[in-house]
Design a protein around this motif. Structure first.
Motif, short mmCIF file in Angstrom:
data_model
loop_
_atom_site.label_atom_id
_atom_site.label_comp_id
_atom_site.label_asym_id
_atom_site.label_seq_id
_atom_site.Cartn_x
_atom_site.Cartn_y
_atom_site.Cartn_z
N GLY A 297 9.40 79.05 44.86
CA GLY A 297 9.57 80.12 45.83
C GLY A 297 10.69 81.05 45.46
N LEU A 298 10.99 82.00 46.37
CA LEU A 298 12.04 82.99 46.17
C LEU A 298 12.84 83.13 47.45
N GLU A 299 14.10 83.55 47.29
CA GLU A 299 14.95 83.90 48.42
C GLU A 299 15.63 85.22 48.11
N ASP A 304 22.20 91.89 55.61
CA ASP A 304 21.81 91.77 57.02
C ASP A 304 20.89 90.59 57.29
N ALA A 305 20.13 90.17 56.29
CA ALA A 305 19.16 89.09 56.51
C ALA A 305 18.75 88.51 55.17
N THR A 306 18.14 87.34 55.25
CA THR A 306 17.59 86.65 54.07
C THR A 306 16.11 86.42 54.29
N LEU A 307 15.33 86.71 53.26
CA LEU A 307 13.88 86.49 53.31
C LEU A 307 13.53 85.36 52.36
N LYS A 308 12.90 84.30 52.87
CA LYS A 308 12.44 83.18 52.05
C LYS A 308 10.92 83.27 51.93
N LEU A 309 10.45 83.12 50.70
CA LEU A 309 9.07 83.48 50.40
C LEU A 309 8.48 82.49 49.41
N VAL A 316 12.03 85.29 57.76
CA VAL A 316 13.23 86.12 57.69
C VAL A 316 14.28 85.55 58.63
N TYR A 317 15.50 85.41 58.14
CA TYR A 317 16.61 84.86 58.89
C TYR A 317 17.70 85.93 58.99
N ARG A 318 18.07 86.27 60.21
CA ARG A 318 19.01 87.36 60.45
C ARG A 318 20.44 86.85 60.45
N GLU A 319 21.35 87.58 59.79
CA GLU A 319 22.77 87.24 59.85
C GLU A 319 23.25 87.33 61.30
N GLY A 320 24.01 86.32 61.74
CA GLY A 320 24.54 86.32 63.09
C GLY A 320 23.66 85.64 64.12
N VAL A 321 22.41 85.38 63.79
CA VAL A 321 21.53 84.64 64.69
C VAL A 321 21.90 83.16 64.58
N PRO A 322 22.12 82.45 65.70
CA PRO A 322 22.76 81.13 65.67
C PRO A 322 22.19 80.11 64.69
N SER A 323 20.89 79.87 64.69
CA SER A 323 20.36 78.76 63.89
C SER A 323 19.50 79.25 62.75
N LYS A 324 19.81 78.77 61.57
CA LYS A 324 18.99 79.12 60.41
C LYS A 324 17.60 78.50 60.50
N ASN A 326 15.72 78.89 62.99
CA ASN A 326 14.92 79.76 63.86
C ASN A 326 14.81 81.15 63.24
N PRO A 327 13.82 81.35 62.39
CA PRO A 327 13.66 82.66 61.78
C PRO A 327 13.27 83.71 62.81
N VAL A 328 13.69 84.95 62.55
CA VAL A 328 13.35 86.04 63.48
C VAL A 328 11.95 86.56 63.20
N LEU A 329 11.40 86.20 62.04
CA LEU A 329 10.03 86.61 61.69
C LEU A 329 9.45 85.56 60.76
N THR A 330 8.20 85.18 61.02
CA THR A 330 7.50 84.22 60.16
C THR A 330 6.06 84.67 59.97
N GLU A 331 5.57 84.52 58.76
CA GLU A 331 4.15 84.80 58.47
C GLU A 331 3.63 83.73 57.54
N ARG A 332 2.49 83.17 57.88
CA ARG A 332 1.88 82.14 57.05
C ARG A 332 0.72 82.72 56.26
N SER A 333 0.46 82.16 55.08
CA SER A 333 -0.64 82.62 54.25
C SER A 333 -1.96 82.11 54.81
N PHE A 334 -2.98 82.97 54.79
CA PHE A 334 -4.29 82.55 55.30
C PHE A 334 -5.36 82.55 54.21
N ARG A 335 -5.00 83.00 53.00
CA ARG A 335 -6.00 83.07 51.94
C ARG A 335 -5.30 83.05 50.58
#
Length: 390
Positions: A297-299, A304-309, A316-324, A326-335
């Motif tokens: 994978g990649l990071e 402002d934020a980190t994207l793990k892919l 996506v994990y936002r700087e300053g959001v309490p828990s790593k 709990n991402p502020v955005l998540t997308e799963r692969s469907f194909r």
């Protein structure tokens, strides 16, 4: 896969251009496909093609008889079988899929383009840095479509991740971490084969003559004559995503600390820590071939934020959001992106548009791996271009 050229193969190649397909294809027309290199990766490509069709396998070339026979059976007996890939190019096919070992890629692709065929070329598209100019010239001098086998470029969540990065959603990205762990002791054990059904000399092609080796035939990626190890195999996928997202495609310098800790019989190292410096950001890679936990994978780490892919999705994990956790955005692969990538190739054969993974992208991704390998071979560090050649 085929072999070092002889008079007959030159004669075949010399008459190919006149046989190039001149069909005007409609959206629902069945594509006529030639297969060159019919091993495991080709089976994956054909599985993807089955889901997007319509297509017909017209001819197959491989230096191992059972591989040719398997593709013929897959075509319901319609495909002709060949030892010399030039004979596939002499057929009335719209396009060829090439999944031979790396040391054949540019020669086969250039011949196919010269024969008026569109090309799906597996990554890495080059075996040396110098081959990049040869391949680019062949593509631009032709009117053909060439899709590099870098399927992340068609994978929905990778495309969405790139959009986020380029929109500035992470702030300023200063570091990209890439990694890929596989376990060849478990998942890549050489299988028994019918050695008498293999033309080893033809498999070698332009590589130095050497005795048959099951290890080299099965794990060719890990020998310099045929491949470039993890940096041109696994890393090339991830660095392509980095180039795409960051709009920079050539490192200024590279460092590589690597060893053969497990597979001493290989040329290429099995355990790697590498770092490449680009204008304004760094890329690191780590991996080994005797541990598969975490896969690859990649990071992308921004201010402002980190994207793990990875291939299963992104978060996506936002700087300053309490828990790593709990991402502020998540997308799963469907194909599987290979399916969409093959669909894009088939569409471009008909539309004549540039594919999602054009030749420049494939050359740049391979080049980054080649540069890292040069660092390994030159004491662990190299500037690029090398001093005195800029």
């Amino acid at each position: 896969m085929s072999f070092a050229p002889n008079r007959r193969s030159f004669l075949i190649a010399g008459g190919l251009t006149a046989l190039a397909s001149t069909r005007v294809l409609g959206a629902n027309d069945t594509l006529r496909i030639g297969v060159i290199g019919a091993g495991g990766r080709m089976r994956n490509l054909l599985d993807a093609a089955d889901k997007v069709g319509p297509y017909q396998i017209v001819a197959v070339s491989d230096v191992y008889g059972p591989h040719r026979d398997a593709v013929k059976e897959r075509s319901n007996g319609l495909a002709t079988t060949h030892l010399d890939y030039h004979e596939v190019l002499a057929k009335d096919v719209d396009a060829v899929l090439i999944a031979a070992p790396d040391h054949w890629h540019v020669r086969m692709a250039v011949d196919a383009l010269g024969a008026g065929k569109d090309v799906y070329l597996e990554k890495p598209v080059t075996h040396t840095i110098e081959e990049g100019a040869t391949l680019a010239h062949a593509v631009h001098a032709s009117k053909q479509v060439l899709q590099c086998g870098m399927q992340q470029r068609s994978w929905t969540h990778f495309r969405n991740a790139v959009d986020l990065i380029q929109a500035g959603s992470l702030g300023r990205v200063l570091q990209v971490r890439t990694y890929w762990w596989q376990n060849y002791n478990v998942s890549w054990v050489p299988k028994p084969m019918e050695v008498e059904a293999l033309d080893w000399k033809q498999w070698l092609g332009g590589a130095p003559d050497q005795p048959f080796s099951l290890e080299k035939y099965y794990r060719w990626r890990w020998f310099w004559n045929f491949g470039g190890g993890a940096m041109t195999d696994l890393f090339s996928h991830w660095i392509d995503v980095v180039h795409w997202a960051m709009k920079a495609d050539q490192p200024r310098e590279a460092q590589m600390l690597a060893d053969k800790y497990v597979f001493d019989q290989w040329d290429c190292p099995d355990t790697i820590q590498a770092a490449l410096r680009y204008p304004g950001f760094d890329v690191v890679y780590e991996g080994m071939m005797a541990s598969s936990i975490d896969d690859g994978g990649l990071e992308f780490r921004g201010t402002d934020a980190t994207l793990k892919l990875d291939r299963s999705g992104m978060s996506v994990y936002r700087e300053g959001v309490p828990s790593k956790e709990n991402p502020v955005l998540t997308e799963r692969s469907f194909r599987d992106g290979t399916i969409t990538h093959m669909q894009n190739f088939f569409d471009c054969i008909k539309s004549r548009k540039e594919p999602n993974a054009p030749v420049e992208a494939g050359i740049a991704a391979a080049r980054a791996g080649h540069i890292a390998n040069l660092a390994y071979k030159h004491g662990g560090q190299i500037s690029w271009p090398p001093k005195g050649t800029a």
